[in-house]
Design a protein around this motif. Structure first.
Motif, short mmCIF file in Angstrom:
data_model
loop_
_atom_site.label_atom_id
_atom_site.label_comp_id
_atom_site.label_asym_id
_atom_site.label_seq_id
_atom_site.Cartn_x
_atom_site.Cartn_y
_atom_site.Cartn_z
N THR A 98 0.77 -1.27 0.07
CA THR A 98 -0.07 0.09 -0.12
C THR A 98 1.01 1.15 0.08
N MET A 99 0.68 2.10 -1.08
CA MET A 99 1.55 3.17 -1.27
C MET A 99 0.83 4.39 -0.34
N PRO A 100 1.89 5.50 -0.10
CA PRO A 100 1.28 6.50 0.77
C PRO A 100 0.12 7.27 0.41
N TRP A 101 -0.28 7.23 -0.96
CA TRP A 101 -1.21 8.03 -1.75
C TRP A 101 -2.37 7.13 -1.72
N GLY A 102 -2.55 6.00 -1.19
CA GLY A 102 -3.57 5.16 -1.07
C GLY A 102 -4.03 4.00 -2.03
N ASN A 103 -3.03 3.81 -2.91
CA ASN A 103 -3.20 2.54 -3.80
C ASN A 103 -2.18 1.43 -3.50
N ARG A 104 -2.75 0.29 -3.49
CA ARG A 104 -2.18 -1.01 -3.25
C ARG A 104 -1.63 -1.41 -4.72
N GLU A 125 -9.98 7.97 0.30
CA GLU A 125 -9.37 9.03 -0.44
C GLU A 125 -9.06 8.43 -2.03
N ALA A 126 -8.26 7.69 -1.79
CA ALA A 126 -8.09 6.97 -3.51
C ALA A 126 -9.17 6.60 -4.08
N LYS A 128 -12.07 7.38 -3.92
CA LYS A 128 -12.95 8.85 -4.31
C LYS A 128 -12.11 9.54 -5.59
N ARG A 129 -10.91 9.59 -5.45
CA ARG A 129 -9.87 10.26 -6.50
C ARG A 129 -10.33 9.46 -7.94
N PHE A 130 -10.33 8.13 -7.92
CA PHE A 130 -10.62 7.37 -9.12
C PHE A 130 -11.89 7.16 -9.47
N SER A 131 -13.01 7.48 -8.66
CA SER A 131 -14.51 7.41 -8.89
C SER A 131 -14.57 8.29 -10.28
N GLY A 132 -15.43 7.58 -11.08
CA GLY A 132 -15.76 8.30 -12.65
C GLY A 132 -14.55 8.11 -13.54
N ARG A 133 -13.47 7.52 -13.27
CA ARG A 133 -12.48 7.30 -14.21
C ARG A 133 -12.80 5.97 -14.85
#
Length: 134
Positions: A98-104, A125-126, A128-133
């Motif tokens: 798991t990276m500091p920006w919330g991605n595994r 947070e991650a 949410k950031r990727f929702s809709g992509r």
């Protein structure tokens, strides 16, 4: 403007195409013996033979010499992908972390040494950031 593709230049198109077909789970289209495309919903991974590099300008592209770009693919389950790919990937850089920006993420190199990251957003947070992509 839409991002269309990333092209990898290689001395062995068939070897790289076979690798990415296994990793991505899609079949390549071969419009020419020196060129193939793996078409996915969000973009296309193109693979061209080093013979095609001269078409982009003398000396502009050198096969298997990338040290600055990471090919990244979002997946549903990093752990499942790790288990599936463990038998076919020979150069692991990082096991699922798991990276500091919330991605595994898990990172490995393709047969030409290009760095590949398969990742899954796991923190709120991650996600949410990727929702809709795509």
């Amino acid at each position: 403007m839409n991002f269309a593709s990333v092209r990898i230049i290689t001395d062995d198109v068939n070897r790289l195409v076979e690798f990415y077909e296994k990793v991505l789970g899609v079949s390549a289209v071969h419009p020419a013996p020196v060129f193939a495309e793996l078409v996915m919903p969000a973009c296309t991974l193109a693979i061209g033979h080093s013979q095609t590099a001269q078409l982009f300008g003398a000396g502009s592209v050198v096969a298997a010499s990338n040290h600055t770009v990471i090919l990244e693919f979002r997946v549903d389950d990093v752990e499942a992908e790790y288990a599936r790919l463990k038998p076919i990937v020979y150069d692991w850089v990082k096991e699922p972390t798991t990276m500091p920006w919330g991605n595994r993420s898990m990172l490995f190199r393709d047969p030409d040494g290009n760095l590949v990251n398969l990742f899954e957003p796991v923190t709120e947070e991650a996600i949410k950031r990727f929702s809709g992509r795509h």
